[in-house]
Enzyme design. Structure first.
Site, short mmCIF file in Angstrom:
data_model
loop_
_atom_site.label_atom_id
_atom_site.label_comp_id
_atom_site.label_asym_id
_atom_site.label_seq_id
_atom_site.Cartn_x
_atom_site.Cartn_y
_atom_site.Cartn_z
N GLU A 204 9.62 -17.75 5.80
CA GLU A 204 9.59 -18.19 4.41
C GLU A 204 10.99 -18.00 3.84
OE1 GLU A 204 7.14 -19.57 2.99
OE2 GLU A 204 5.45 -19.11 4.31
N GLY B 80 8.15 -0.82 2.96
CA GLY B 80 8.80 -0.77 4.26
C GLY B 80 7.92 -1.17 5.42
N LEU B 81 6.66 -1.58 5.14
CA LEU B 81 5.75 -1.93 6.22
C LEU B 81 6.13 -3.24 6.92
CD1 LEU B 81 2.25 -0.92 4.77
CD2 LEU B 81 3.55 0.19 6.60
N GLY B 82 6.62 -4.22 6.14
CA GLY B 82 7.02 -5.49 6.74
C GLY B 82 8.16 -5.31 7.72
N VAL C 285 1.66 -8.59 4.91
CA VAL C 285 1.42 -7.25 4.38
C VAL C 285 0.66 -7.41 3.08
CG1 VAL C 285 2.44 -5.12 3.49
CG2 VAL C 285 3.49 -6.28 5.45
N VAL D 18 3.18 -12.90 10.06
CA VAL D 18 3.62 -11.59 9.54
C VAL D 18 3.10 -11.47 8.11
CG1 VAL D 18 5.57 -10.08 9.06
CG2 VAL D 18 5.67 -11.67 10.99
N TYR E 219 14.88 -10.71 7.72
CA TYR E 219 14.98 -10.96 9.16
C TYR E 219 16.43 -10.91 9.64
CZ TYR E 219 10.09 -12.36 8.81
OH TYR E 219 8.74 -12.38 8.59
#
Length: 274
Positions: free
Chosen positions: A235, A209-211, A201, A199, A242
């Site tokens: 991480e 807000g893309l992640g 960006v 993942v 998450y």
């Protein structure tokens, strides 16, 4: 004999026994004593003594695998994870909550912002699948976020064997704009379990807000495919993100393990290939 009261500060200083940290290095201290005829030793014996007194060099420690340092999280849905408040359940309630989620209906995460909003306000689009991805640009994105650069041929094969890929590109293409802005993928057997990887960006687009959007869409795709177990290795600084999406940390701080070639073996393989 002069008393300390009648001495100058300089005489007082030189007449006192100086502690070790005033003497400089051990070599300087030994040389000074030898010059004064005090404690004179043969050169070979003096060198041996100095070597014995030097502190031992620290033994290099093996660098742990990157996966081994990351906490593992499993998706259980926002309602089970605590309503998206970012609070991880402790091990006394983890089992029952996970059973409740996987034994019943695992709900996909809510898409908080539609694709049209990202295209209108940020000028970006979400794309599914590997078509259109340039390996060189993907490696550049990995380097920008601190991921290791992958061998192009092996990365291409990895993408071909990935269960699902979602990535972000600029809505208006140009030679000056890098195409891949964000990326995420998941490997899976398609039935029992899936694992989210890579993942990323672009730092220039982070905090937009893309992640979150990538993870919402990727997780939704996996849940809708009927896969009951979805995990990832996060991480430490992004665990909170998450957790808000419905992932929970495994109890007792479980982390991953990875089998990798040793550095010398890798170097040998590269040398033989050359």
């Amino acid at each position: 004999m002069k008393s300390f009261i009648g001495c100058s500060l300089s005489e007082k200083f030189h007449s006192m026994k100086k502690p070790h940290h005033f003497r400089g290095s051990r070599c300087m201290a030994s040389a000074t004593l030898s010059a004064r005829g005090i404690g004179r030793r043969p050169t070979a014996l003096l060198a041996t003594t100095l070597r014995e007194r030097q502190p031992a060099c620290p033994v290099p420690q093996a660098v742990p695998s990157s996966i081994a340092s990351k906490p593992r999280l499993s998706y259980v849905g926002q309602a089970v994870a605590g309503g998206g408040d970012g609070i991880s359940p402790d091990k006394t309630t983890y089992g029952s909550r996970l059973e409740e989620a996987t034994g019943g209906v695992l709900r996909p995460p809510t898409i908080s912002r539609p694709d049209t909003e990202f295209e209108t306000k940020l000028g970006v689009q979400f794309v599914e699948g590997r078509e259109g991805i340039l390996i060189t640009e993907l490696n550049e994105l990995f380097e920008k976020v601190g991921f290791p650069r992958r061998d192009p041929d092996r990365l291409r094969v990895a993408l071909e064997n990935t269960y699902h890929i979602i990535w972000v590109r600029a809505a208006k293409q140009s030679r000056l704009a890098r195409q891949i802005i964000g990326f995420a993928r998941a490997t899976s057997d398609g039935v029992l379990s899936a694992t989210v990887w890579d993942v990323a960006v672009n730092p220039a687009w982070q905090r937009s807000g893309l992640g979150r959007a990538l993870m919402e869409r990727l997780t939704k795709k996996l849940v809708e495919a009927g896969i009951p177990t979805i995990t990832l290795y996060a991480e430490p600084q992004v665990v909170g993100l998450y957790e808000k999406l419905g992932y929970v940390r495994d109890p007792d701080g479980i982390r991953g393990m990875a089998f990798q070639r040793r550095k010398k073996e890798k170097t040998g393989l590269l040398t033989r290939a050359a």
